[in-house]
Enzyme design. Structure first.
Site, PDB file in Angstrom:
ATOM      1  CE  LYS A   1      -3.735  -2.413   2.327  1.00 39.50           C
ATOM      2  NZ  LYS A   1      -4.401  -2.787   3.576  1.00 39.50           N
TER       3      LYS A   1
ATOM      4  CD  GLN B   1      -3.148  -4.144   6.787  1.00 36.65           C
ATOM      5  OE1 GLN B   1      -3.138  -3.184   6.018  1.00 36.65           O
ATOM      6  NE2 GLN B   1      -3.726  -5.289   6.472  1.00 36.65           N
TER       7      GLN B   1
ATOM      8  CG  ASP C   1      -9.432   0.059   5.019  1.00 43.75           C
ATOM      9  OD1 ASP C   1      -9.377  -0.201   3.800  1.00 43.75           O
ATOM     10  OD2 ASP C   1      -8.792  -0.557   5.890  1.00 43.75           O
TER      11      ASP C   1
END
Ligand code: NAP
Length: 279
Positions: A52, A96, A119
């Site tokens: 990412k 994460q 997200d």
């Protein structure tokens, strides 16, 4: 079904999405800044975060990564999220998952301001999606839509079946398909006669986390089958769909690897650019 199915090329479409995000980022007066937060040293998570960050830099965005030790407590991680939430250089925050077991992921995700929630996992973002209001959408299901859109797939009125109801994939996938006027059915582990329900689908999206769960008997001839599952096998990655048998029946199919997987990071970049407009 006679003839080979169309195999969706997620790598090629993801490349286009990343290029578009980079071009859009270059037009902004300040570059978008993505803050990934990694807690601990889980190998798979470290690889995901590294990818990412690499793609974020390649797209001309700022990499504002934070790494905390596995021993970090709830208050310590919460303080980092709060600091990033207040930092104007940070336009997107990604925590994460999974986190070490002693941490409460929901409480930490809820500290991310909705306009930095790249997200799409806060309850504010999920609520906006459920209500059909604008907001940042989870990357994997929006990647599925972008993949279908790239091939000109018409979703309006389509019979769509989603296998899986997780917060990360299944639920937002169903909401996004509903937003696009598909008729949506959601299956889960208690669904009776899964193959029979799946056979109703013009579009079957599978996110069950069960390798090879969907076989040819669950697919209507000519249907479009999207495989979100990722499983490591000694001879490579596999999905939730048994590709050899299903590809003899489906009209369109996404492979693993090279289907939905590459779309997820591409949509993260798209979300980070979109979030930069909101900060
Ligand atoms: P998850 O949280 O484990 O959810 C799995 C869902 O599938 C649950 O709703 C579960 O039902 C349902 N399910 C499990 N077994 C089933 C069965 N036999 N029949 C019908 N439904 C069943 O998984 P997830 O996070 O959504 O991820 C799903 C898969 O996608 C995993 O393989 C994951 O690695 C992959 N994934 C890929 C990407 C990507 O970038 N390509 C991103 C995220 C996830 P219940 O709710 O009843 O338990």
């Amino acid at each position: 079904m006679s003839g080979a199915p169309v195999v969706l090329d997620g790598r090629a479409v993801a490349r286009e999405v990343r290029a578009k995000a980079a071009a859009e980022a270059a037009t902004l007066t300040r570059p978008p800044g993505l803050a990934t937060i990694l807690v601990g040293d889980d190998l798979a998570s470290a690889v995901y975060v590294r990818n990412k960050r690499r793609e974020c830099v390649a797209a001309g965005m700022l990499d504002l990564h934070r790494h905390l030790p596995a021993s970090a407590g709830q208050a310590e991680v919460a303080a980092v999220v709060d600091e990033l939430a207040a930092d104007p250089e940070v336009t997107g925050i990604l925590l994460q998952l999974p986190l070490p077991a002693h941490l409460d992921p929901v409480a930490l995700i809820e500290r991310i301001p909705p306009h930095k929630d790249v997200d799409g996992l806060t309850s504010a973002s999920a609520g906006r999606l459920a209500l059909g209001r604008p907001g940042l959408r989870p990357c994997t299901p929006s990647g599925v839509l972008a993949l279908l859109d790239a091939y000109g797939h018409d979703l309006s009125g389509a019979e769509a079946v989603v296998v899986g109801r997780s917060e990360l994939v299944g639920r937002p996938m169903a909401a996004l398909l509903l937003e696009r006027d598909a008729t949506v059915t959601i299956c889960h582990s208690r669904t009776r006669d899964l193959p029979a329900v799946c056979r109703r689908a013009d579009l079957l999206v599978v996110a069950a986390g069960r390798p090879g769960l969907i076989r040819a008997d669950a697919v209507r001839p000519g249907a479009t089958v999207i495989d979100v599952g990722i499983h490591r096998h000694p001879d490579g990655l596999r999905g939730d769909v048994d590709f050899p048998s299903v590809s003899r029946v489906a009209g369109v199919i996404s492979p693993v690897p090279g289907g939905v997987g590459p779309m997820t990071i591409a949509m993260l970049l798209a979300n980070t650019v979109a979030a930069a407009h909101l900060t």
